[in-house]
Scaffold this motif. Sequence first.
Motif, mmCIF file in Angstrom:
data_model
loop_
_atom_site.group_PDB
_atom_site.id
_atom_site.type_symbol
_atom_site.label_atom_id
_atom_site.label_comp_id
_atom_site.label_asym_id
_atom_site.label_seq_id
_atom_site.Cartn_x
_atom_site.Cartn_y
_atom_site.Cartn_z
ATOM 1 N N ARG A 1 0.812 -1.215 0.000
ATOM 2 C CA ARG A 1 0.000 0.000 0.000
ATOM 3 C C ARG A 1 0.847 1.267 0.000
ATOM 4 N NH1 ARG A 1 -3.798 0.743 4.219
ATOM 5 N NH2 ARG A 1 -4.873 2.073 2.731
ATOM 6 N N GLY A 2 2.166 1.126 -0.147
ATOM 7 C CA GLY A 2 3.054 2.277 -0.232
ATOM 8 C C GLY A 2 3.124 2.810 -1.653
ATOM 9 N N ALA A 3 4.075 3.720 -1.881
ATOM 10 C CA ALA A 3 4.211 4.346 -3.198
ATOM 11 C C ALA A 3 5.673 4.595 -3.524
ATOM 12 C CB ALA A 3 3.447 5.659 -3.242
ATOM 13 N N PHE B 1 3.281 2.408 -8.190
ATOM 14 C CA PHE B 1 4.433 3.076 -8.782
ATOM 15 C C PHE B 1 3.896 4.250 -9.592
ATOM 16 C CE2 PHE B 1 5.891 -1.239 -8.149
ATOM 17 C CZ PHE B 1 7.137 -1.045 -7.572
ATOM 18 N N HIS B 2 4.334 5.460 -9.239
ATOM 19 C CA HIS B 2 3.928 6.657 -9.964
ATOM 20 C C HIS B 2 4.983 6.957 -11.024
ATOM 21 C CE1 HIS B 2 0.736 7.670 -7.153
ATOM 22 N NE2 HIS B 2 1.584 7.447 -6.155
ATOM 23 N N LEU B 3 4.552 7.106 -12.270
ATOM 24 C CA LEU B 3 5.451 7.487 -13.349
ATOM 25 C C LEU B 3 5.518 9.011 -13.365
ATOM 26 C CD1 LEU B 3 4.117 5.034 -16.065
ATOM 27 C CD2 LEU B 3 6.005 4.688 -14.456
ATOM 28 N N ILE B 4 6.684 9.548 -13.042
ATOM 29 C CA ILE B 4 6.847 10.991 -12.897
ATOM 30 C C ILE B 4 7.919 11.461 -13.864
ATOM 31 C CG2 ILE B 4 7.498 12.840 -11.306
ATOM 32 C CD1 ILE B 4 6.535 10.966 -9.013
ATOM 33 N N SER B 5 7.541 12.381 -14.739
ATOM 34 C CA SER B 5 8.493 12.891 -15.719
ATOM 35 C C SER B 5 8.733 14.375 -15.507
ATOM 36 C CB SER B 5 7.981 12.657 -17.139
ATOM 37 O OG SER B 5 6.843 13.456 -17.381
ATOM 38 N N GLN B 6 9.898 14.812 -15.942
ATOM 39 C CA GLN B 6 10.215 16.227 -15.816
ATOM 40 C C GLN B 6 9.656 17.043 -16.980
ATOM 41 O OE1 GLN B 6 14.505 16.428 -15.026
ATOM 42 N NE2 GLN B 6 13.958 16.781 -12.888
ATOM 43 N N ASP B 7 9.091 16.400 -17.986
ATOM 44 C CA ASP B 7 8.512 17.167 -19.091
ATOM 45 C C ASP B 7 7.089 17.613 -18.792
ATOM 46 O OD1 ASP B 7 7.328 14.631 -19.338
ATOM 47 O OD2 ASP B 7 7.415 14.630 -21.523
ATOM 48 N N GLY C 1 2.393 17.293 -4.635
ATOM 49 C CA GLY C 1 1.345 16.684 -3.833
ATOM 50 C C GLY C 1 1.492 15.181 -3.643
ATOM 51 N N LYS C 2 2.458 14.563 -4.307
ATOM 52 C CA LYS C 2 2.650 13.114 -4.130
ATOM 53 C C LYS C 2 3.271 12.863 -2.763
ATOM 54 C CE LYS C 2 2.038 11.439 -8.500
ATOM 55 N NZ LYS C 2 0.600 11.390 -8.713
ATOM 56 N N ASN C 3 2.988 11.689 -2.233
ATOM 57 C CA ASN C 3 3.590 11.222 -0.997
ATOM 58 C C ASN C 3 4.246 9.893 -1.323
ATOM 59 O OD1 ASN C 3 2.691 13.085 1.279
ATOM 60 N ND2 ASN C 3 0.800 12.718 0.152
ATOM 61 N N LEU C 4 5.567 9.915 -1.496
ATOM 62 C CA LEU C 4 6.303 8.725 -1.899
ATOM 63 C C LEU C 4 7.040 8.111 -0.724
ATOM 64 C CD1 LEU C 4 7.841 10.091 -5.229
ATOM 65 C CD2 LEU C 4 5.725 8.780 -4.938
ATOM 66 N N ASP C 5 7.239 6.807 -0.821
ATOM 67 C CA ASP C 5 8.015 6.069 0.171
ATOM 68 C C ASP C 5 9.389 5.706 -0.356
ATOM 69 O OD1 ASP C 5 5.794 5.951 2.053
ATOM 70 O OD2 ASP C 5 4.880 4.649 0.554
ATOM 71 N N ALA C 6 9.558 5.796 -1.668
ATOM 72 C CA ALA C 6 10.833 5.503 -2.314
ATOM 73 C C ALA C 6 10.846 6.191 -3.674
ATOM 74 C CB ALA C 6 11.014 3.997 -2.485
ATOM 75 N N ILE C 7 12.051 6.412 -4.175
ATOM 76 C CA ILE C 7 12.230 7.020 -5.493
ATOM 77 C C ILE C 7 13.260 6.220 -6.269
ATOM 78 C CG2 ILE C 7 13.059 9.055 -6.738
ATOM 79 C CD1 ILE C 7 12.057 10.768 -4.415
ATOM 80 N N VAL C 8 12.956 5.963 -7.532
ATOM 81 C CA VAL C 8 13.881 5.308 -8.450
ATOM 82 C C VAL C 8 13.999 6.210 -9.668
ATOM 83 C CG1 VAL C 8 14.229 3.319 -9.948
ATOM 84 C CG2 VAL C 8 13.277 2.982 -7.679
ATOM 85 N N CYS C 9 15.219 6.530 -10.050
ATOM 86 C CA CYS C 9 15.437 7.349 -11.248
ATOM 87 C C CYS C 9 16.149 6.501 -12.291
ATOM 88 C CB CYS C 9 16.306 8.552 -10.935
ATOM 89 S SG CYS C 9 15.579 9.693 -9.771
#
Length: 172
Positions: free
Chosen positions: A51-53, A121-127, A134-142
């Motif tokens: 249930r995390g993000a 998993f939220h797909l987040i782009s810089q474009d 407003g996202k609340n993430l528990d981890a980040i992968v680049c």
Amino acid sequence: MNEVKLWFNEPQKKSILISAKEEYGVWGRATGKTQGPIAYRTIWGANTMPRGATGIIGTTYSQLLDRTLPPLIKAWQKFGYEQNVHFWVKRYPPKELQIPAAIYPVLTPEHSIFWYNGHVFHLISQDRPGLANGKNLDAIVCDEARFLNHQRYMEDVAPTNRGNREVFGHLA
């Protein structure tokens, strides 16, 4: 799930065995960053934080869809996870499976991958400016981090890694 035997090269093995809190993979092309440590970390994160993000960050949405997700999905399948059984890309899981929603539920699925235990998993782009707001993430992968705008990453994405300490505070 069936037992799966996998082969990893030396950098992949070291990354997986060490599992550092933060890792910057300055590896040569085709060394297996996505199909090794990124796949392993995303699977580990999803399974240890139900249930995390997790945010999967890329320079463009196109890059995420065309160059990041295909090898990542291939790697998840090598690990024994099947699309539309264990995870759903850009669509909600079927309601009849009664998969729990993420702690912060996703209201529109087109920028998300849903895991069988409610992890998203939220797909987040810089474009797309503001996609991380407003996202609340528990981890980040680049993926392909060398192409990211570092200043925008630090201002827009890094602050979203809040970790849900009350739920996952015991994890690195």
